[in-house]
Design a protein around this motif. Sequence first.
Motif, mmCIF file in Angstrom:
data_model
loop_
_atom_site.group_PDB
_atom_site.id
_atom_site.type_symbol
_atom_site.label_atom_id
_atom_site.label_comp_id
_atom_site.label_asym_id
_atom_site.label_seq_id
_atom_site.Cartn_x
_atom_site.Cartn_y
_atom_site.Cartn_z
ATOM 1 N N VAL A 114 -6.225 -1.660 0.594
ATOM 2 C CA VAL A 114 -5.262 -2.406 1.402
ATOM 3 C C VAL A 114 -3.894 -2.183 0.770
ATOM 4 O O VAL A 114 -3.729 -2.361 -0.443
ATOM 5 N N ILE B 182 -4.412 -10.471 5.823
ATOM 6 C CA ILE B 182 -5.121 -9.461 5.016
ATOM 7 C C ILE B 182 -5.990 -10.103 3.935
ATOM 8 O O ILE B 182 -7.050 -9.553 3.596
ATOM 9 N N ARG C 62 -9.000 -11.118 5.763
ATOM 10 C CA ARG C 62 -9.795 -9.911 6.065
ATOM 11 C C ARG C 62 -10.672 -9.549 4.872
ATOM 12 O O ARG C 62 -11.868 -9.264 5.024
ATOM 13 N N CYS D 262 -6.364 0.017 5.027
ATOM 14 C CA CYS D 262 -5.642 -0.920 5.888
ATOM 15 C C CYS D 262 -4.223 -1.023 5.351
ATOM 16 O O CYS D 262 -4.023 -1.396 4.186
ATOM 17 N N ASP E 124 0.011 -3.354 1.130
ATOM 18 C CA ASP E 124 0.992 -4.246 1.738
ATOM 19 C C ASP E 124 2.382 -3.608 1.644
ATOM 20 O O ASP E 124 2.629 -2.736 0.815
#
Length: 655
Positions: free
Chosen positions: A222, A39, A42, A248, A224
């Motif tokens: 994003v 990530i 990314r 994401c 996590d």
Amino acid sequence: MSSEPLLDALDPEQRTVATTLRGPVRVLAGAGTGKTRAITHRIAYGIQVGAYRPGNILAVTFTARAAGEMRTRLRVLGASGVQARTFHAAALRQLGFFWPKVVGGPPPRILEKKLQVVAHAAQLVGVETDRESVRDLASEIEWAKVSLVTADDYEKAAAATDRPAPGGIDPQSVARLMTAYETAKDQQGVIDFEDVLLLLAAMLAERRDVADSVREQYRYFVVDEYQDVSPLQQYLLDQWLGGRDELCVVGDPSQTIYSFAGASAHHLTAFTASYPRATTIELVRDYRSTPQVVGLANHLMRRADGPAALALRAQRPDGPDVSFVTYADDEAEAIGVTAQIAALVRGGLPAAEIAVLFRTNVQSEAFEAALADRGIGYQVRGNARFFDRADVRKALVLLRGGARSADPEVPMPEAVRDILRSAGWTEKAPEGRGASRERWDALQALVSLADSLTAAPPTGTTPTVADLVAELDERAAAQHAPTVEGVTLASLHAAKGLEWEAVFLVGLSEGLLPTVQAQSDAAIAEERRLLYVGVTRAREHLELSYSRARHPRARASRNVSRFLTDLWPGERRSVKAPTAEPDAQLVESLTRWRDARAADLRRQPGSVLTTATIRAIAERRPANLEELGQVRGVGPKVLADVGEQILEALRSPVR
């Protein structure tokens, strides 16, 4: 860094993550599969090719340590300027910015510890408490708030989810206490950490100008450890997104270990229902652990109920076999494990690369004593925060002064060592344990961080003492402590997200793992996942152990954990678990009594006794009030109100 080297550093699945720049994206990432690498690459790749601007990205994770690690990696990848924060840190920053404009004046002070206010609220509503029950009630209030359960809805929610009575206090009283707690906070002009998320989410939902400002700033998200998202965090995330899908998420359902605190893997597993266009990518190449460790991890989860777990594929060469050791008692286990640790250290393995993991913090004491007797340094994870230590604060003052006068010709690590000598650092660690060794360990952590910054500096730079101070300031704000030399002692929960070369999983007996408090199928499944998390912390050396007795004079009555009976040498047999299925007719009889009692009181049945507590009572069949009081969910109030009636129902069950 150009875009191609960013991609060259990734395996095919990680590369797919890095190049799938438009959401929604779900990454199912097993333990040790390089999810943070994927990530962060990314984000960096998206910036390099012009798909993102750094200031438009908000990367959210669950611990300050993880957020700090993500920022460090992004900086090395040339992606400075990206906001990587915990949910609370991001929300607090935004709330502090908008509060003066929306409400006026500075935001309320944050209540760091709830216990005093919870105890006061209990007094206001006439609920008797002790120190332990106050802690249980504080945790229950947190669960309710992160689960978006109000005081008015608490009784129904507790019954629907079969929540054990916190401190043995019935749900109706808990609901009244929740209301009193909120009133007490308002009177003191304070908010708690859950309020930070609630207030910001409400502000975004109700004020279009605030929502537009935040959504203009943050366009790409994003998240996590998405398996640990609570309903409250998901609600805030929805407000940040505002109907957009540039999201994401990364997670692993097999590492869901915080359900008791309101976390739910549902948002991860049901992601494609919420986002039908979502791309799902699986990361299963395990770069952390040997095939022996990975094989055990896969075996554990193949036996798990529920959705199929990711099957990890080890990428490292073979290592030593996993060890299974049975000790006579807890003292022998601590001494035996410490002897193994001493042998590894003599063989050249740094103590910081070794961990002893256990189910509950109380198990730490025996290992602390055994390590101290051997003169092996250790740190107990979860103790006082690193940056709150007086010796660390003094060292930071000295480093700030040293940064202004440092000779640019002197390498930064050497300059740091010279500065920290005046704070008590020496080349060699002091003998034994105690305050002097703990101070040295803390200062050595600063020295080691200086070395690591010099070994891997951002491209084209030579780190200075000022750079180290800036790094420490950033870490202090995020409570991202540098590594302290010494063996790590930690609970399995505290070990989440960490890894070591050698791991000793101790106390793996029935009643400890799974804990005796785990009564439901869901709770047992979470205990299995907790063991899985522990196993996957090890890179190469892994030893599992349990003891047959609590102390040398006790009866050897313990059995190995049910999760390991098919693997343990000499234990491949059926073991009666302490949470075996209780008598169904007795459960039915107690349930009838409970329902009748609730009808007499005009209350919800769960406010008298939860179903989980009824099953626990039926299983243990207490013969007196003392034994009844030892059953989870039966506290002082239940004992006083209906204890004798429960015992009578047990003596004369209705068939």
